[in-house]
Design a protein around this motif. Structure first.
Motif, PDB file in Angstrom:
ATOM      1  N   CYS A 130       0.792  -1.227   0.000  1.00 48.95           N
ATOM      2  CA  CYS A 130       0.000   0.000   0.000  1.00 48.95           C
ATOM      3  C   CYS A 130       0.831   1.288   0.000  1.00 48.95           C
ATOM      4  O   CYS A 130       0.496   2.235  -0.721  1.00 48.95           O
ATOM      5  N   ILE A 131       1.902   1.354   0.796  1.00 46.14           N
ATOM      6  CA  ILE A 131       2.640   2.611   0.920  1.00 46.14           C
ATOM      7  C   ILE A 131       3.292   3.027  -0.401  1.00 46.14           C
ATOM      8  O   ILE A 131       3.063   4.140  -0.890  1.00 46.14           O
ATOM      9  N   PRO A 132       4.125   2.175  -1.026  1.00 42.96           N
ATOM     10  CA  PRO A 132       4.724   2.592  -2.295  1.00 42.96           C
ATOM     11  C   PRO A 132       3.693   2.873  -3.389  1.00 42.96           C
ATOM     12  O   PRO A 132       3.891   3.782  -4.214  1.00 42.96           O
ATOM     13  N   LYS A 133       2.592   2.116  -3.417  1.00 47.02           N
ATOM     14  CA  LYS A 133       1.567   2.379  -4.423  1.00 47.02           C
ATOM     15  C   LYS A 133       0.924   3.744  -4.191  1.00 47.02           C
ATOM     16  O   LYS A 133       0.649   4.482  -5.153  1.00 47.02           O
ATOM     17  N   ALA A 134       0.702   4.096  -2.930  1.00 48.16           N
ATOM     18  CA  ALA A 134       0.152   5.417  -2.615  1.00 48.16           C
ATOM     19  C   ALA A 134       1.134   6.517  -2.992  1.00 48.16           C
ATOM     20  O   ALA A 134       0.739   7.589  -3.473  1.00 48.16           O
ATOM     21  N   ILE A 135       2.413   6.263  -2.773  1.00 49.56           N
ATOM     22  CA  ILE A 135       3.447   7.249  -3.127  1.00 49.56           C
ATOM     23  C   ILE A 135       3.511   7.427  -4.640  1.00 49.56           C
ATOM     24  O   ILE A 135       3.632   8.554  -5.145  1.00 49.56           O
ATOM     25  N   LEU A 136       3.439   6.324  -5.377  1.00 47.70           N
ATOM     26  CA  LEU A 136       3.466   6.414  -6.838  1.00 47.70           C
ATOM     27  C   LEU A 136       2.294   7.246  -7.350  1.00 47.70           C
ATOM     28  O   LEU A 136       2.473   8.115  -8.215  1.00 47.70           O
TER      29      LEU A 136
END
Length: 215
Positions: free
Chosen positions: A74-80
């Motif tokens: 979830c975190i990297p996808k939200a950052i992307l």
């Protein structure tokens, strides 16, 4: 420069592959809301959800790393998603919360040793004068396997995890909100993960071939 529009080591929207994805998804005649919605679906379904790739390494939380890997949590996808919005001049930031997944797979519960996901990441995007939440974590294919509806996003309403699935069973419960951040609070995230899952920090090696629901 407004912080929620700035590039950073995490929101690295100047990376060639991030820019290339943006070109493939958006065009100049789209409104900000239309761009944000299109980018949401590109990230939600274009990057497979895989929590087993977690590493306590700041490089792995960057937008470009998430895109290059093709799978993440979830975190990297939200950052992307946030980086892509910023690339288009749309303010975006990351939000964090702890959630309890009542439909977690036995394999994931065994791996985490808990049914609570600490430091769940989502994106907050400023559209039409207000901040809205977008959660691009679970891709459509995974949701079909889990028997839950994939989260939709229209750019006007918050898109957060469903409390119940289609059969009326409890799904996601938001346990604690940690607020929103203009840039990724890496130390805060790792500290929270280490406290909740010390075994993931000490001697943990990511397994990119492992899936959320074992075949």
């Amino acid at each position: 420069m407004v912080a929620t529009l700035s590039s950073s080591a995490f929101f690295d929207f100047n990376h060639p592959k991030v820019m290339a994805l943006n070109v493939n998804v958006t065009h100049e005649h789209m409104s900000d809301t239309e761009k944000a919605v299109a980018l949401y679906y590109a990230v939600r379904d274009g990057i497979k959800y895989n929590p087993y790739v977690f590493e306590a390494d700041p490089v792995t939380l960057s937008a470009s790393h998430c895109l290059e890997a093709g799978q993440s949590y979830c975190i990297p996808k939200a950052i992307l998603l946030g980086a892509l919005c910023r690339l288009n001049g749309i303010e975006a930031r990351i939000g964090l919360a702890d959630v309890r997944n009542h439909l977690s797979s036995p394999a994931l519960i065994k791996w985490l040793r808990s049914d609570v996901f600490v430091m769940h990441g989502y994106t907050e995007i400023k559209l039409e004068g207000k901040w809205v939440k977008a959660t691009p974590a679970f891709d459509k294919v995974l949701c079909e396997r889990m028997g839950v509806e994939p989260l939709e996003f229209n750019g006007r309403d918050d898109s957060i995890f469903h409390e119940f699935n289609g059969e009326g069973h409890r799904h996601m419960e938001y346990v604690q909100e940690h607020g929103h951040f203009d840039d990724v609070p890496f130390d805060f995230i790792v500290t929270g993960v280490a406290k909740a899952y010390p075994h993931l920090i000490n001697g943990h090696k990511p397994d990119p071939k492992r899936q959320l629901i074992d075949e």
